[in-house]
Design a protein around this motif. Structure first.
Motif, short mmCIF file in Angstrom:
data_model
loop_
_atom_site.label_atom_id
_atom_site.label_comp_id
_atom_site.label_asym_id
_atom_site.label_seq_id
_atom_site.Cartn_x
_atom_site.Cartn_y
_atom_site.Cartn_z
N ILE A 99 0.85 -1.18 0.00
CA ILE A 99 0.00 0.00 0.00
C ILE A 99 0.89 1.24 0.00
O ILE A 99 1.84 1.34 0.79
CB ILE A 99 -0.94 0.00 1.22
N ALA A 100 0.60 2.19 -0.87
CA ALA A 100 1.43 3.39 -1.01
C ALA A 100 1.51 4.16 0.30
O ALA A 100 0.53 4.23 1.07
CB ALA A 100 0.87 4.28 -2.11
N GLY A 101 2.66 4.76 0.56
CA GLY A 101 2.87 5.50 1.80
C GLY A 101 1.88 6.63 2.01
O GLY A 101 1.43 6.88 3.13
N GLU A 102 1.50 7.31 0.90
CA GLU A 102 0.56 8.43 1.05
C GLU A 102 -0.82 7.95 1.48
O GLU A 102 -1.58 8.70 2.10
CB GLU A 102 0.46 9.23 -0.25
N ARG A 103 -1.14 6.72 1.17
CA ARG A 103 -2.44 6.19 1.60
C ARG A 103 -2.46 5.96 3.12
O ARG A 103 -3.51 6.11 3.75
CB ARG A 103 -2.75 4.89 0.85
N TRP A 104 -1.31 5.62 3.70
CA TRP A 104 -1.24 5.46 5.15
C TRP A 104 -1.36 6.82 5.85
O TRP A 104 -1.94 6.92 6.93
CB TRP A 104 0.08 4.78 5.54
N LEU A 105 -0.80 7.84 5.23
CA LEU A 105 -0.83 9.17 5.84
C LEU A 105 -2.15 9.90 5.64
O LEU A 105 -2.51 10.78 6.43
CB LEU A 105 0.30 10.03 5.25
N ALA A 106 -2.87 9.57 4.58
CA ALA A 106 -4.07 10.32 4.21
C ALA A 106 -5.10 10.46 5.34
O ALA A 106 -5.63 11.56 5.55
CB ALA A 106 -4.72 9.69 2.97
N PRO A 107 -5.41 9.40 6.10
CA PRO A 107 -6.41 9.59 7.17
C PRO A 107 -5.95 10.57 8.25
O PRO A 107 -6.75 11.33 8.78
CB PRO A 107 -6.57 8.18 7.75
N VAL A 108 -4.65 10.55 8.57
CA VAL A 108 -4.15 11.45 9.60
C VAL A 108 -4.22 12.90 9.13
O VAL A 108 -4.65 13.79 9.87
CB VAL A 108 -2.70 11.07 9.97
N LEU A 109 -3.81 13.14 7.91
CA LEU A 109 -3.86 14.49 7.36
C LEU A 109 -5.31 14.99 7.27
O LEU A 109 -5.60 16.15 7.57
CB LEU A 109 -3.19 14.53 5.99
N ALA A 110 -6.21 14.10 6.86
CA ALA A 110 -7.63 14.49 6.78
C ALA A 110 -8.20 14.76 8.17
O ALA A 110 -9.01 15.68 8.34
CB ALA A 110 -8.43 13.38 6.09
N ALA A 111 -7.78 13.98 9.16
CA ALA A 111 -8.26 14.20 10.53
C ALA A 111 -7.81 15.56 11.05
O ALA A 111 -8.59 16.29 11.68
CB ALA A 111 -7.75 13.09 11.44
N MET A 112 -6.57 15.94 10.76
CA MET A 112 -6.08 17.25 11.21
C MET A 112 -6.80 18.38 10.48
O MET A 112 -7.12 19.41 11.08
CB MET A 112 -4.57 17.33 10.99
N ALA A 113 -7.10 18.18 9.21
CA ALA A 113 -7.74 19.24 8.42
C ALA A 113 -9.15 19.53 8.89
O ALA A 113 -9.64 20.65 8.73
CB ALA A 113 -7.74 18.84 6.94
N GLN A 114 -9.83 18.52 9.47
CA GLN A 114 -11.22 18.74 9.85
C GLN A 114 -11.40 19.12 11.32
O GLN A 114 -12.53 19.28 11.77
CB GLN A 114 -12.05 17.49 9.51
N LEU A 115 -10.32 19.32 12.05
CA LEU A 115 -10.45 19.60 13.49
C LEU A 115 -11.21 20.91 13.77
O LEU A 115 -11.90 21.02 14.77
CB LEU A 115 -9.06 19.67 14.13
N GLU A 116 -11.06 21.88 12.88
CA GLU A 116 -11.68 23.18 13.11
C GLU A 116 -13.03 23.33 12.42
O GLU A 116 -13.59 24.43 12.38
CB GLU A 116 -10.73 24.29 12.63
N GLN A 117 -13.56 22.26 11.87
CA GLN A 117 -14.85 22.35 11.19
C GLN A 117 -15.96 22.71 12.18
O GLN A 117 -16.00 22.20 13.29
CB GLN A 117 -15.20 21.02 10.52
#
Length: 284
Positions: A99-117
Protein backbone atom coordinates in the motif's frame (compact mmCIF):
# COMPACT_ATOMS: atom_id res chain seq x y z
CA UNK A 1 9.39 -13.36 27.96
CA UNK A 2 8.03 -10.62 30.23
CA UNK A 3 8.52 -8.10 27.41
CA UNK A 4 6.52 -10.27 25.00
CA UNK A 5 3.69 -10.58 27.53
CA UNK A 6 3.68 -6.80 28.04
CA UNK A 7 3.56 -6.18 24.28
CA UNK A 8 0.66 -8.60 23.92
CA UNK A 9 -1.22 -6.89 26.76
CA UNK A 10 -0.69 -3.47 25.17
CA UNK A 11 -1.95 -4.73 21.81
CA UNK A 12 -5.02 -6.27 23.41
CA UNK A 13 -5.81 -3.02 25.21
CA UNK A 14 -6.18 -1.23 21.86
CA UNK A 15 -8.30 -4.02 20.44
CA UNK A 16 -10.50 -3.83 23.54
CA UNK A 17 -10.97 -0.08 22.97
CA UNK A 18 -12.22 -0.80 19.45
CA UNK A 19 -14.55 -3.53 20.72
CA UNK A 20 -15.90 -1.22 23.42
CA UNK A 21 -17.15 1.11 20.68
CA UNK A 22 -18.28 -1.71 18.38
CA UNK A 23 -19.02 -4.73 20.61
CA UNK A 24 -20.85 -6.49 17.77
CA UNK A 25 -17.45 -7.05 16.17
CA UNK A 26 -16.72 -9.74 18.76
CA UNK A 27 -19.07 -11.89 16.69
CA UNK A 28 -17.15 -11.02 13.51
CA UNK A 29 -13.92 -12.22 15.13
CA UNK A 30 -15.32 -15.74 15.01
CA UNK A 31 -15.09 -15.52 11.20
CA UNK A 32 -11.90 -13.43 10.94
CA UNK A 33 -9.33 -15.58 12.72
CA UNK A 34 -6.89 -13.40 14.66
CA UNK A 35 -4.15 -16.00 14.29
CA UNK A 36 -4.40 -15.99 10.49
CA UNK A 37 -5.38 -12.34 10.01
CA UNK A 38 -3.90 -10.30 12.90
CA UNK A 39 -3.35 -7.29 10.62
CA UNK A 40 -7.06 -7.10 9.77
CA UNK A 41 -7.89 -6.71 13.45
CA UNK A 42 -4.99 -4.35 14.18
CA UNK A 43 -6.04 -2.12 11.27
CA UNK A 44 -9.59 -1.86 12.66
CA UNK A 45 -8.18 -0.90 16.06
CA UNK A 46 -5.87 1.66 14.42
CA UNK A 47 -8.84 3.21 12.65
CA UNK A 48 -10.59 3.57 16.00
CA UNK A 49 -7.51 5.32 17.43
CA UNK A 50 -7.52 7.84 14.59
CA UNK A 51 -11.27 8.45 14.79
CA UNK A 52 -11.03 8.94 18.56
CA UNK A 53 -8.25 11.49 18.08
CA UNK A 54 -10.25 13.32 15.40
CA UNK A 55 -13.56 13.52 17.27
CA UNK A 56 -13.06 12.49 20.87
CA UNK A 57 -10.52 15.07 22.08
CA UNK A 58 -12.05 18.43 22.95
CA UNK A 59 -8.78 20.41 23.03
CA UNK A 60 -7.63 20.96 19.40
CA UNK A 61 -3.97 21.32 20.37
CA UNK A 62 -4.04 17.95 22.14
CA UNK A 63 -5.70 16.34 19.12
CA UNK A 64 -3.09 17.88 16.79
CA UNK A 65 -0.24 16.58 18.96
CA UNK A 66 -1.66 13.07 18.93
CA UNK A 67 -2.31 13.09 15.20
CA UNK A 68 1.16 14.47 14.53
CA UNK A 69 2.56 11.52 16.46
CA UNK A 70 0.55 9.15 14.28
CA UNK A 71 1.74 10.91 11.13
CA UNK A 72 5.36 10.39 12.20
CA UNK A 73 4.66 6.79 13.21
CA UNK A 74 2.97 5.80 9.95
CA UNK A 75 5.57 7.62 7.85
CA UNK A 76 8.41 5.73 9.48
CA UNK A 77 6.71 2.35 9.85
CA UNK A 78 7.33 1.44 6.19
CA UNK A 79 11.07 1.17 6.91
CA UNK A 80 11.24 0.71 10.70
CA UNK A 81 8.28 -1.58 11.26
CA UNK A 82 6.78 0.86 13.74
CA UNK A 83 6.94 1.51 17.48
CA UNK A 84 3.25 1.24 18.35
CA UNK A 85 1.88 -2.27 19.03
CA UNK A 86 -0.78 -1.87 16.33
CA UNK A 87 1.68 -0.54 13.76
CA UNK A 88 4.08 -3.38 14.46
CA UNK A 89 1.43 -6.00 13.76
CA UNK A 90 0.22 -4.21 10.62
CA UNK A 91 3.67 -3.66 9.10
CA UNK A 92 4.72 -7.21 9.87
CA UNK A 93 2.32 -8.15 7.06
CA UNK A 94 3.54 -7.86 3.47
CA UNK A 95 0.29 -6.27 2.34
CA UNK A 96 1.16 -3.17 4.39
CA UNK A 97 4.18 -2.63 2.14
CA UNK A 98 2.06 -3.05 -0.98
CA UNK A 99 0.00 0.00 0.00
CA UNK A 100 1.43 3.39 -1.01
CA UNK A 101 2.87 5.50 1.80
CA UNK A 102 0.56 8.43 1.05
CA UNK A 103 -2.44 6.19 1.60
CA UNK A 104 -1.24 5.46 5.15
CA UNK A 105 -0.83 9.17 5.84
CA UNK A 106 -4.07 10.32 4.21
CA UNK A 107 -6.41 9.59 7.17
CA UNK A 108 -4.15 11.45 9.60
CA UNK A 109 -3.86 14.49 7.36
CA UNK A 110 -7.63 14.49 6.78
CA UNK A 111 -8.26 14.20 10.53
CA UNK A 112 -6.08 17.25 11.21
CA UNK A 113 -7.74 19.24 8.42
CA UNK A 114 -11.22 18.74 9.85
CA UNK A 115 -10.45 19.60 13.49
CA UNK A 116 -11.68 23.18 13.11
CA UNK A 117 -14.85 22.35 11.19
CA UNK A 118 -18.03 23.89 12.54
CA UNK A 119 -21.63 22.76 12.16
CA UNK A 120 -22.52 21.85 8.58
CA UNK A 121 -25.16 23.83 6.71
CA UNK A 122 -27.29 20.84 5.72
CA UNK A 123 -27.23 17.05 5.50
CA UNK A 124 -25.50 16.98 2.10
CA UNK A 125 -22.76 19.22 3.48
CA UNK A 126 -22.36 16.89 6.45
CA UNK A 127 -21.64 14.01 4.07
CA UNK A 128 -19.16 16.12 2.13
CA UNK A 129 -17.41 17.23 5.34
CA UNK A 130 -17.07 13.64 6.57
CA UNK A 131 -15.82 12.34 3.23
CA UNK A 132 -12.08 13.20 3.42
CA UNK A 133 -11.37 11.39 6.72
CA UNK A 134 -13.77 8.50 6.34
CA UNK A 135 -13.00 8.16 2.64
CA UNK A 136 -9.29 7.92 3.42
CA UNK A 137 -9.92 5.28 6.08
CA UNK A 138 -12.15 3.36 3.68
CA UNK A 139 -9.54 3.52 0.91
CA UNK A 140 -6.87 2.17 3.24
CA UNK A 141 -9.11 -0.56 4.58
CA UNK A 142 -10.37 -1.63 1.15
CA UNK A 143 -6.83 -1.84 -0.22
CA UNK A 144 -5.81 -3.96 2.77
CA UNK A 145 -8.70 -6.40 2.47
CA UNK A 146 -9.12 -6.53 -1.31
CA UNK A 147 -6.12 -4.95 -3.03
CA UNK A 148 -5.33 -1.55 -4.49
CA UNK A 149 -7.64 -1.98 -7.49
CA UNK A 150 -10.83 -2.44 -5.44
CA UNK A 151 -13.15 0.58 -5.31
CA UNK A 152 -13.58 2.14 -1.83
CA UNK A 153 -16.67 4.15 -2.82
CA UNK A 154 -19.28 2.13 -0.95
CA UNK A 155 -17.08 1.69 2.11
CA UNK A 156 -16.43 5.44 2.20
CA UNK A 157 -20.13 6.27 2.15
CA UNK A 158 -21.18 3.81 4.85
CA UNK A 159 -18.22 4.88 7.02
CA UNK A 160 -19.44 8.48 6.84
CA UNK A 161 -23.02 7.43 7.60
CA UNK A 162 -21.98 5.41 10.64
CA UNK A 163 -19.99 8.39 11.88
CA UNK A 164 -23.01 10.71 11.52
CA UNK A 165 -25.24 8.20 13.29
CA UNK A 166 -22.82 7.87 16.19
CA UNK A 167 -22.54 11.68 16.37
CA UNK A 168 -26.34 11.90 16.57
CA UNK A 169 -26.35 9.40 19.42
CA UNK A 170 -24.13 11.85 21.37
CA UNK A 171 -26.39 14.84 20.68
CA UNK A 172 -26.91 15.79 24.34
CA UNK A 173 -23.24 15.43 25.35
CA UNK A 174 -21.99 17.43 22.35
CA UNK A 175 -24.58 20.23 22.40
CA UNK A 176 -21.90 22.75 23.44
CA UNK A 177 -19.35 21.81 20.76
CA UNK A 178 -18.63 23.89 17.66
CA UNK A 179 -19.66 21.01 15.39
CA UNK A 180 -23.19 19.87 16.19
CA UNK A 181 -24.60 16.50 15.08
CA UNK A 182 -27.61 18.21 13.47
CA UNK A 183 -27.00 20.60 10.54
CA UNK A 184 -27.87 24.28 10.74
CA UNK A 185 -30.80 24.07 8.32
CA UNK A 186 -32.40 21.37 10.47
CA UNK A 187 -31.92 23.35 13.67
CA UNK A 188 -33.43 26.44 12.04
CA UNK A 189 -36.39 24.59 10.57
CA UNK A 190 -37.37 23.20 13.95
CA UNK A 191 -36.41 26.30 15.93
CA UNK A 192 -33.91 24.47 18.11
CA UNK A 193 -31.36 26.17 20.35
CA UNK A 194 -28.34 24.43 21.84
CA UNK A 195 -30.06 24.27 25.22
CA UNK A 196 -33.08 22.53 23.66
CA UNK A 197 -30.81 19.80 22.26
CA UNK A 198 -30.18 18.60 25.82
CA UNK A 199 -33.83 18.02 26.76
CA UNK A 200 -36.62 15.96 25.17
CA UNK A 201 -39.25 17.83 23.21
CA UNK A 202 -41.38 17.68 20.09
CA UNK A 203 -39.04 19.90 18.09
CA UNK A 204 -35.96 17.88 19.03
CA UNK A 205 -37.75 14.63 18.20
CA UNK A 206 -38.86 15.95 14.81
CA UNK A 207 -35.31 17.10 13.96
CA UNK A 208 -33.76 13.78 14.99
CA UNK A 209 -36.40 11.85 13.03
CA UNK A 210 -35.67 13.93 9.92
CA UNK A 211 -31.93 13.30 10.34
CA UNK A 212 -32.54 9.56 10.65
CA UNK A 213 -34.70 9.58 7.53
CA UNK A 214 -31.89 11.23 5.57
CA UNK A 215 -29.37 8.74 6.93
CA UNK A 216 -31.55 5.79 5.95
CA UNK A 217 -32.13 7.18 2.46
CA UNK A 218 -28.39 7.60 2.00
CA UNK A 219 -27.79 4.08 3.30
CA UNK A 220 -30.15 2.73 0.64
CA UNK A 221 -28.31 4.72 -2.02
CA UNK A 222 -24.97 3.36 -0.81
CA UNK A 223 -25.93 -0.16 -1.88
CA UNK A 224 -25.68 1.02 -5.50
CA UNK A 225 -22.14 2.31 -5.11
CA UNK A 226 -19.24 0.17 -6.37
CA UNK A 227 -16.81 -1.67 -4.16
CA UNK A 228 -16.73 -4.39 -1.49
CA UNK A 229 -16.95 -3.99 2.27
CA UNK A 230 -14.63 -5.54 4.80
CA UNK A 231 -16.28 -7.97 7.22
CA UNK A 232 -16.01 -5.39 10.00
CA UNK A 233 -17.33 -2.54 7.84
CA UNK A 234 -20.25 -4.65 6.59
CA UNK A 235 -21.28 -5.61 10.11
CA UNK A 236 -20.90 -2.03 11.35
CA UNK A 237 -23.05 -0.78 8.46
CA UNK A 238 -25.82 -3.33 8.98
CA UNK A 239 -25.84 -2.68 12.71
CA UNK A 240 -26.02 1.10 12.17
CA UNK A 241 -28.75 0.85 9.58
CA UNK A 242 -30.90 -1.37 11.79
CA UNK A 243 -30.35 0.93 14.74
CA UNK A 244 -31.39 3.95 12.65
CA UNK A 245 -34.51 2.14 11.43
CA UNK A 246 -35.56 1.19 14.95
CA UNK A 247 -34.94 4.69 16.27
CA UNK A 248 -36.82 6.36 13.41
CA UNK A 249 -39.97 4.50 14.43
CA UNK A 250 -39.65 5.20 18.16
CA UNK A 251 -41.53 7.89 20.08
CA UNK A 252 -38.22 9.16 21.48
CA UNK A 253 -35.63 8.46 18.80
CA UNK A 254 -32.63 9.59 20.84
CA UNK A 255 -33.48 7.26 23.72
CA UNK A 256 -33.93 4.44 21.21
CA UNK A 257 -30.53 5.18 19.69
CA UNK A 258 -28.82 5.19 23.05
CA UNK A 259 -30.55 2.11 24.45
CA UNK A 260 -30.09 0.23 21.18
CA UNK A 261 -26.32 0.03 21.66
CA UNK A 262 -25.41 -2.75 21.29
CA UNK A 263 -27.61 -5.69 20.31
CA UNK A 264 -25.89 -8.94 19.46
CA UNK A 265 -27.72 -12.20 18.90
CA UNK A 266 -28.46 -14.74 16.22
CA UNK A 267 -29.15 -11.99 13.68
CA UNK A 268 -25.71 -10.48 14.26
CA UNK A 269 -24.10 -13.89 13.86
CA UNK A 270 -25.89 -14.47 10.55
CA UNK A 271 -24.87 -10.99 9.34
CA UNK A 272 -21.23 -11.62 10.26
CA UNK A 273 -21.29 -15.01 8.55
CA UNK A 274 -22.75 -13.49 5.37
CA UNK A 275 -20.15 -10.72 5.40
CA UNK A 276 -17.33 -13.23 5.83
CA UNK A 277 -18.71 -15.40 3.05
CA UNK A 278 -18.86 -12.38 0.72
CA UNK A 279 -15.26 -11.50 1.62
CA UNK A 280 -13.97 -14.99 0.87
CA UNK A 281 -15.95 -15.13 -2.38
CA UNK A 282 -14.52 -11.76 -3.43
CA UNK A 283 -10.97 -12.93 -2.71
CA UNK A 284 -11.51 -16.21 -4.59
Amino acid sequence: MVELVEQSAKLQSFIDKWLAVQPQQRVALVFVDGQRHPGHIALAALEQELVAAAYGIREPQVAVAKLNWWAEELSGAVTSGGRHPLTQVIFDDERAHDIAGERWLAPVLAAMAQLEQGTAADFATQIIAAAPLHGALAALETAWWYGAEASPDRAARVAALNHLLYALLRLEQDADRDRLPLPMARLARHGLSRAQLRVPGDARQAAIKAQLDDLLASWRESSRLPGPLSVFRALESRHGQQLAQNAAGASDSLVALQSGQPRTGLGTTIQAWNAARAWRRQMD
